[in-house]
Motif scaffolding. Structure first.
Motif, short mmCIF file in Angstrom:
data_model
loop_
_atom_site.label_atom_id
_atom_site.label_comp_id
_atom_site.label_asym_id
_atom_site.label_seq_id
_atom_site.Cartn_x
_atom_site.Cartn_y
_atom_site.Cartn_z
N GLU A 77 60.06 -5.12 34.16
CA GLU A 77 59.17 -5.59 33.09
C GLU A 77 57.76 -5.02 33.26
OE1 GLU A 77 59.77 -7.29 30.29
OE2 GLU A 77 61.88 -7.11 30.83
N ASP A 122 57.93 -1.45 32.08
CA ASP A 122 57.96 -1.38 30.61
C ASP A 122 56.57 -1.61 30.02
OD1 ASP A 122 60.65 -0.86 30.68
OD2 ASP A 122 61.25 -2.93 30.19
N TRP A 123 55.86 -2.58 30.55
CA TRP A 123 54.51 -2.88 30.06
C TRP A 123 53.57 -1.69 30.30
CZ3 TRP A 123 49.84 -3.26 32.73
CH2 TRP A 123 48.76 -3.71 31.97
N THR A 157 54.39 1.42 30.54
CA THR A 157 54.77 2.49 29.62
C THR A 157 54.20 2.23 28.24
OG1 THR A 157 56.81 2.80 30.87
CG2 THR A 157 56.73 3.76 28.67
N LYS A 158 54.29 1.00 27.77
CA LYS A 158 53.73 0.65 26.47
C LYS A 158 52.21 0.77 26.48
CE LYS A 158 57.37 -2.49 25.04
NZ LYS A 158 57.72 -3.90 24.81
N LEU A 159 51.59 0.45 27.60
CA LEU A 159 50.14 0.54 27.69
C LEU A 159 49.67 1.98 27.47
CD1 LEU A 159 47.39 -0.76 28.42
CD2 LEU A 159 47.86 -0.17 30.78
N ASP A 195 51.62 3.12 23.46
CA ASP A 195 51.65 2.31 22.24
C ASP A 195 50.22 2.02 21.76
OD1 ASP A 195 52.43 0.75 20.15
OD2 ASP A 195 53.21 -0.91 21.36
N ARG A 247 49.24 -0.14 19.57
CA ARG A 247 49.00 -1.57 19.42
C ARG A 247 48.43 -2.17 20.69
NH1 ARG A 247 54.06 -4.86 17.61
NH2 ARG A 247 54.45 -4.17 19.72
N VAL A 248 48.94 -1.75 21.84
CA VAL A 248 48.46 -2.26 23.12
C VAL A 248 47.01 -1.86 23.32
CG1 VAL A 248 48.81 -2.21 25.61
CG2 VAL A 248 50.77 -2.29 24.10
N TRP A 249 46.66 -0.62 22.96
CA TRP A 249 45.27 -0.19 23.10
C TRP A 249 44.36 -0.98 22.18
CZ3 TRP A 249 43.27 2.08 26.99
CH2 TRP A 249 44.06 2.89 27.81
#
Length: 177
Positions: free
Chosen positions: A58, A61-62, A64-66, A69, A71-73
């Motif tokens: 997890e 995954d977070w 990688t999204k950071l 993605d 949206r995360v920024w």
């Protein structure tokens, strides 16, 4: 099955090292090695290895999204703006730039107070110290001299709200400091 074999192999190796340390009469070190050797077997038997694997995946995954993605920024930027606004309002509140619920009244001159240590009766309960005799001398009751009237210059200086400092100056002057 492989997890069980690895965890018990690590425990056996740690117990062997602890045994060697005990054989060399290093009991404190042997006890530490034995304590750390029990950790892998304890983690396996309690079922925490799958939990650690889940938490690790997890977090990966977070991360990688950071990185990828937008949206995360956007969320990171919003958190930064929020923190900056909170810090700014706290700083402005301490400086008095933001009036909380109304304007504060301006502080006037400090009220006149009697000098610290003034004794209207003229008799003190302590005796002065005589350095030549290294003892305290008994003090006889002496009437205290009336306080001198303040000059107009001192009165004007007292009106600036720093009247308490003149009292402190007088105390220090009496003590020769």
């Amino acid at each position: 099955m492989l997890t069980a074999a690895v965890s018990f192999a690590l425990t056996a190796a740690g117990v062997a090292v602890a045994g060697l340390r005990a054989y060399r009469r290093r009991f404190l070190s042997a006890t530490r090695w034995f304590a750390f050797a029990l950790v892998p077997a304890g983690l396996y038997l309690t079922g925490l290895f799958p939990v650690a694997r889940t938490v690790g995946s997890e977090l990966a995954d977070w991360a990688t999204k950071l990185v990828f993605d937008p949206r995360v920024w956007t969320g990171v930027v919003l958190l930064g703006v929020s923190a900056a606004l909170l810090a700014t309002t706290r700083w402005a509140g301490r400086r008095g730039a933001v009036a909380g619920g109304g304007a504060r009244p301006a502080a006037g001159p400090a009220p006149a107070r009697p000098a610290v240590g003034a004794n209207p009766g003229g008799v003190t309960g302590t005796a002065p110290f005589d350095p030549a005799r290294q003892t305290e001398q008994p003090r006889q009751a002496e009437p205290q001299k009336p306080a001198k009237q303040q000059k107009p210059a001192k009165q004007a200086r007292r009106d600036d709200g720093l009247g308490d400092f003149s009292d402190i100056e007088e105390i220090l002057r009496r003590r020769g400091i």
